[in-house]
Design an enzyme around this catalytic site. Structure first.
Site, mmCIF file in Angstrom:
data_model
loop_
_atom_site.group_PDB
_atom_site.id
_atom_site.type_symbol
_atom_site.label_atom_id
_atom_site.label_comp_id
_atom_site.label_asym_id
_atom_site.label_seq_id
_atom_site.Cartn_x
_atom_site.Cartn_y
_atom_site.Cartn_z
ATOM 1 N N ARG A 45 1.284 4.749 6.650
ATOM 2 C CA ARG A 45 1.305 4.818 5.185
ATOM 3 C C ARG A 45 -0.103 4.544 4.658
ATOM 4 O O ARG A 45 -1.006 4.188 5.396
ATOM 5 C CB ARG A 45 2.308 3.791 4.620
ATOM 6 C CG ARG A 45 2.085 2.412 5.248
ATOM 7 C CD ARG A 45 2.400 1.281 4.373
ATOM 8 N NE ARG A 45 1.504 1.201 3.248
ATOM 9 C CZ ARG A 45 0.253 0.731 3.313
ATOM 10 N NH1 ARG A 45 -0.269 0.304 4.457
ATOM 11 N NH2 ARG A 45 -0.495 0.696 2.237
ATOM 12 N N GLY A 46 -0.250 4.670 3.317
ATOM 13 C CA GLY A 46 -1.577 4.508 2.718
ATOM 14 C C GLY A 46 -2.231 5.876 2.678
ATOM 15 O O GLY A 46 -2.202 6.629 3.666
ATOM 16 N N ALA A 47 -2.822 6.216 1.518
ATOM 17 C CA ALA A 47 -3.282 7.594 1.302
ATOM 18 C C ALA A 47 -4.236 8.113 2.388
ATOM 19 O O ALA A 47 -4.003 9.195 2.952
ATOM 20 C CB ALA A 47 -3.911 7.696 -0.083
ATOM 21 N N ARG A 79 5.747 13.200 1.832
ATOM 22 C CA ARG A 79 5.671 12.296 0.662
ATOM 23 C C ARG A 79 4.840 13.021 -0.399
ATOM 24 O O ARG A 79 3.838 13.651 -0.060
ATOM 25 C CB ARG A 79 5.027 10.956 1.024
ATOM 26 C CG ARG A 79 5.856 10.119 1.992
ATOM 27 C CD ARG A 79 5.256 8.726 2.176
ATOM 28 N NE ARG A 79 5.487 7.867 1.037
ATOM 29 C CZ ARG A 79 4.868 6.689 0.857
ATOM 30 N NH1 ARG A 79 3.966 6.273 1.736
ATOM 31 N NH2 ARG A 79 5.148 5.939 -0.179
ATOM 32 N N GLN A 183 4.162 -4.529 1.072
ATOM 33 C CA GLN A 183 2.921 -4.165 1.780
ATOM 34 C C GLN A 183 1.851 -5.249 1.630
ATOM 35 O O GLN A 183 1.010 -5.410 2.513
ATOM 36 C CB GLN A 183 2.366 -2.839 1.245
ATOM 37 C CG GLN A 183 3.173 -1.618 1.613
ATOM 38 C CD GLN A 183 4.190 -1.255 0.556
ATOM 39 O OE1 GLN A 183 4.696 -2.115 -0.163
ATOM 40 N NE2 GLN A 183 4.529 0.020 0.458
ATOM 41 N N ASP A 224 -3.828 6.601 -4.657
ATOM 42 C CA ASP A 224 -3.137 7.684 -3.948
ATOM 43 C C ASP A 224 -3.531 9.061 -4.455
ATOM 44 O O ASP A 224 -3.433 10.050 -3.745
ATOM 45 C CB ASP A 224 -1.620 7.499 -4.054
ATOM 46 C CG ASP A 224 -1.179 6.352 -3.173
ATOM 47 O OD1 ASP A 224 -1.236 5.197 -3.626
ATOM 48 O OD2 ASP A 224 -0.840 6.613 -2.009
ATOM 49 N N ASN A 234 -1.387 4.921 -8.165
ATOM 50 C CA ASN A 234 -1.401 3.955 -7.059
ATOM 51 C C ASN A 234 -0.054 3.231 -7.044
ATOM 52 O O ASN A 234 0.824 3.504 -7.868
ATOM 53 C CB ASN A 234 -2.569 2.966 -7.227
ATOM 54 C CG ASN A 234 -2.779 2.119 -5.977
ATOM 55 O OD1 ASN A 234 -2.839 2.644 -4.863
ATOM 56 N ND2 ASN A 234 -2.874 0.812 -6.119
ATOM 57 N N LYS A 235 0.101 2.315 -6.111
ATOM 58 C CA LYS A 235 1.371 1.608 -5.911
ATOM 59 C C LYS A 235 1.952 1.063 -7.210
ATOM 60 O O LYS A 235 1.222 0.537 -8.042
ATOM 61 C CB LYS A 235 1.116 0.480 -4.903
ATOM 62 C CG LYS A 235 2.299 -0.405 -4.590
ATOM 63 C CD LYS A 235 3.529 0.365 -4.113
ATOM 64 C CE LYS A 235 3.251 1.251 -2.918
ATOM 65 N NZ LYS A 235 4.356 2.229 -2.678
HETATM 66 O O1 MRU Z 1 3.758 3.515 -0.326
HETATM 67 P P1 MRU Z 1 2.448 3.220 0.351
HETATM 68 O O2 MRU Z 1 2.457 1.935 1.105
HETATM 69 O O3 MRU Z 1 1.952 4.389 1.167
HETATM 70 O O4 MRU Z 1 1.440 3.052 -0.876
HETATM 71 C C1 MRU Z 1 0.086 2.817 -0.591
HETATM 72 C C2 MRU Z 1 -0.739 2.550 -1.779
HETATM 73 O O5 MRU Z 1 -0.293 2.649 -2.911
HETATM 74 C C3 MRU Z 1 -2.178 2.237 -1.549
HETATM 75 O O6 MRU Z 1 -2.672 1.369 -2.526
HETATM 76 C C4 MRU Z 1 -2.988 3.552 -1.578
HETATM 77 O O7 MRU Z 1 -2.453 4.484 -0.715
HETATM 78 C C5 MRU Z 1 -4.415 3.332 -1.258
HETATM 79 S S1 MRU Z 1 -4.650 2.875 0.416
HETATM 80 C C6 MRU Z 1 -6.296 2.853 0.779
#
Ligand code: MRU
Length: 321
Positions: A45-47, A79, A183, A224, A234-235
């Site tokens: 996970r994470g962009a 996703r 997370q 993201d 973002n999250k």
């Molecule tokens: O749902 P996730 O855990 O994939 O969400 C991740 C985030 O929102 C992060 O803040 C984002 O991807 C940046 S990671 C460098």
């Protein structure tokens, strides 16, 4: 330290982020179906890490002599919010006409680049934080996980912490737990502990109160998807944090590689926000916590308007909308 996602012996190998911090284990994903499932379950996970997953997924499909274009579709849509996923897929797909070795080489180049660009972006952001925040040592606030685990290596927003910590400038990181999948509490806290950075985990609802009490010098988050006007997806919870930061005069800094910028999107209103399964909210560690059949609203991301952001920072420096 090993990469969050890599290629080994014909498989995509990821650190299983559903198991941390209780267990550190690797998953060997040998089919595109397994990789898509890992993406949907947030095992990876994470962009930026999703960008690597997209590219390696196309390489895996080519390696298996599968229907690469069909697999690319499945991967790109696993996703919807992080633009990096489809970007990684497209980049690897662009080499398909040169054969499967070229596809893999492109995916591996993307992995190297990700680590390098995040290091550069977070170094630029560290300088901006130092210029914006006079107090030493710095008290930083983090949301979700934008660390090594969200990228191939190093991290974006947490990468800033690594740079500043190496210079002895970090007093504390307040870590938003990041409901509902934690997370922050599970992954960011684990990464900070590994690096001996002082931190405290707080409920998401404590962030505004911490700012009101003068406990936060700067908020650092990843992204993201960044629209052409600088709006930041973002999250979930990031938008509320940005409002609170503006209210309290706390700088709010977003750090991401330029692969997270979606130049085709004029502003944040066009971002597709992933809505996740109700069960992420109706139960906790297997125990029901809502009335049976409770209906839920479970968006995984939100959009922060650019006017609430002090700086969006990529490897090129401050992003100009
Ligand atoms: O749902 P996730 O855990 O994939 O969400 C991740 C985030 O929102 C992060 O803040 C984002 O991807 C940046 S990671 C460098």
């Amino acid at each position: 330290m090993r990469r969050t996602i890599d290629w080994a012996d014909g498989a995509v190998v990821v650190i299983d982020q559903t198991a941390l911090p209780g267990a550190y284990r690797l998953l060997e994903l040998r089919t595109v179906g397994e990789l898509v499932d890992a993406v949907k379950r947030l095992a990876v996970r994470g962009a930026p890490a999703l960008g690597a997953a997209g590219a390696l997924g196309v390489a895996l499909s080519a390696h298996l002599d599968s229907d690469v274009r069909r697999d690319a579709e499945l991967l790109a849509h696993a996703r919807p919010t992080a633009v990096n996923l489809a970007w990684g897929v497209e980049r690897a797909l662009g080499k398909l006409h040169q054969g499967k070795d070229a596809v893999l080489a492109e995916a591996l180049a993307l992995l190297d680049e990700d680590e390098r660009l995040n290091k550069t972006a977070s170094a630029h952001a560290a300088e901006i934080v130092l210029a914006e925040c006079p107090r030493r040592p710095l008290r930083l606030l983090s949301h979700c996980n934008a660390g090594r685990l969200a990228t191939v290596g190093w991290g974006s927003a947490l990468g800033v912490v690594w740079h500043l910590h190496a210079r002895g400038l970090v007093g504390e990181v307040l870590v938003d737990e990041t409901r509902p999948l934690l997370q922050g509490a599970r992954l960011t806290a684990w990464e900070l502990a590994q690096e001996n950075v002082p931190y405290r985990v707080q409920p998401d609802g404590a962030a505004a109160a911490a700012m009101a009490r003068g406990m936060v010098d700067c908020v650092l988050v990843g992204a993201d998807r960044i629209a052409a006007n600088g709006d930041v997806a973002n999250k979930i919870g990031t938008y509320g944090l940005a409002i609170a930061a503006k209210h309290h005069g706390v700088p709010f800094v977003v750090v991401a590689p330029s692969s997270t910028v979606d130049t085709k999107l004029a502003d944040g209103t066009g971002v597709v926000i992933e809505e996740r399964d109700a069960r992420e909210l109706t139960g906790y560690a297997g125990t029901p916590i809502t009335p049976e059949d409770a209906r839920v609203f479970n968006p995984a991301f939100d959009v922060t308007p650019f006017e609430l952001v002090t700086a969006v920072v990529t490897e090129h420096g401050r992003f100009a909308p």
